[in-house]
Scaffold this active site. Sequence first.
Site, PDB file in Angstrom:
ATOM      1  N   HIS A  91      17.085  76.193  49.060  1.00 42.04           N
ATOM      2  CA  HIS A  91      18.376  76.515  48.460  1.00 42.04           C
ATOM      3  C   HIS A  91      18.591  78.008  48.275  1.00 42.04           C
ATOM      4  O   HIS A  91      19.703  78.521  48.512  1.00 42.04           O
ATOM      5  CB  HIS A  91      18.494  75.801  47.102  1.00 42.04           C
ATOM      6  CG  HIS A  91      19.790  76.029  46.391  1.00 42.04           C
ATOM      7  ND1 HIS A  91      21.001  75.566  46.866  1.00 42.04           N
ATOM      8  CD2 HIS A  91      20.069  76.676  45.217  1.00 42.04           C
ATOM      9  CE1 HIS A  91      21.964  75.911  46.028  1.00 42.04           C
ATOM     10  NE2 HIS A  91      21.426  76.581  45.032  1.00 42.04           N
ATOM     11  N   SER A 151      26.135  78.179  45.411  1.00 35.81           N
ATOM     12  CA  SER A 151      25.588  77.284  44.405  1.00 35.81           C
ATOM     13  C   SER A 151      26.655  77.076  43.313  1.00 35.81           C
ATOM     14  O   SER A 151      27.785  76.725  43.634  1.00 35.81           O
ATOM     15  CB  SER A 151      24.275  77.843  43.853  1.00 35.81           C
ATOM     16  OG  SER A 151      23.578  76.892  43.097  1.00 35.81           O
ATOM     17  N   ASP A 202      17.955  73.188  52.455  1.00 34.61           N
ATOM     18  CA  ASP A 202      18.308  73.003  51.043  1.00 34.61           C
ATOM     19  C   ASP A 202      18.029  71.565  50.607  1.00 34.61           C
ATOM     20  O   ASP A 202      18.546  70.620  51.196  1.00 34.61           O
ATOM     21  CB  ASP A 202      19.797  73.314  50.859  1.00 34.61           C
ATOM     22  CG  ASP A 202      20.175  73.567  49.404  1.00 34.61           C
ATOM     23  OD1 ASP A 202      19.492  73.056  48.508  1.00 34.61           O
ATOM     24  OD2 ASP A 202      21.179  74.269  49.178  1.00 34.61           O
TER      25      ASP A 202
END
Length: 369
Positions: free
Chosen positions: A349, A151, A319
């Site tokens: 995610h 991320s 995601d």
Amino acid sequence: MTISRTAAPGNGVVRYASIGGLELEAGGYLPDVTLGYETWGTLNADGSNAVLIEHALTGSTHVTRGDSEEPGWWEQLAGPGAPVDTDRFFVVSINIVGGCYGSTGPSSVAPDGKPWGSRFPLVTLRDTTAAEARLADQLGIPGWYAVLGGSMGGARALEWAVTYPERVQRCAVISIGAASTAEQIAFAQAQTLAIRQDANFNDGDYYGGPLPEDGLALARRIAHITYRSAEEFDGRFGRSAQHPESPFQAAALGERGRYQVESYLDHQGQKLVRRFDANSYIAITDALMSHDVCRGRGSLNEALGRATARFFVAAVDSDRLYFPSQSRELADALPGDVDVHVIEAPIGHDGFLTEIGQLGVQLRRHLAD
């Protein structure tokens, strides 16, 4: 520019380093920046076994346990015998500039003795990379054997590989693309606005008074919806009520009970309020909005062409925040033939955190000599 010797030594224990003043990409300046960081393992004589693990948006430096009893947030990835083996590597994790886990941020004391608050400048991911490079110098690390992150941590890893190509041998970019898209910026703006519109926000100068807890909790709710998938929400909660409450028994709208998914989001919001600073949430979210590896570097291929690292790219198939297609676009533009490894997880995610063990074999291969 010295490392503090007052912090407790040991693996997985927060330490602090002063790296001096930092000129910022957007025009601001931070004098005497402190970075909070943790390390695990032993740095070898030539400093060639160092691995940097970058945390995500609200993550801390505590990747894995070490000498602490507190569980780390990526123990499937790092630790004794793990893919990032702390018996082999000297592992470092650094709190991002603007954070609230040891590094200089909005709650830190400014030169006038008051918290920075509303005066804290805009810090980009490139600024944080420059700060981390200074800490690496202090630690005697000429270059990283590998830089990894998921991320926002993946965006930070990518910036390292492009900004300092001569200092990164391997780079793992997980669950992020080459830039924050308009939709991702839109989700981020909704979160920061939720905080700014809290009655207690006081333009960011709320220290010493009531905290903007409602706004921060709402920001976390918005974010958490993007961190999980529709399949995860439906399978886990469906349309069930939060017992003993009922969404269908109320004489007035404000008196109705909650669905289970509402209670879950409430819980996630309150968890963050207990451990995070609202201004830091804004500062780091703005830094993530700034993520664009191409800024000032030409096309995507031109920007990535600066990198010399061996890349590992991965995505979570479900995601809906950072789509797998963004990882494929990144991999296609990188020098050489780079595959996209896929984490298969219905969770969304957050699978990059909870299911990274699926890629253990591939990551070990990536980190092999």
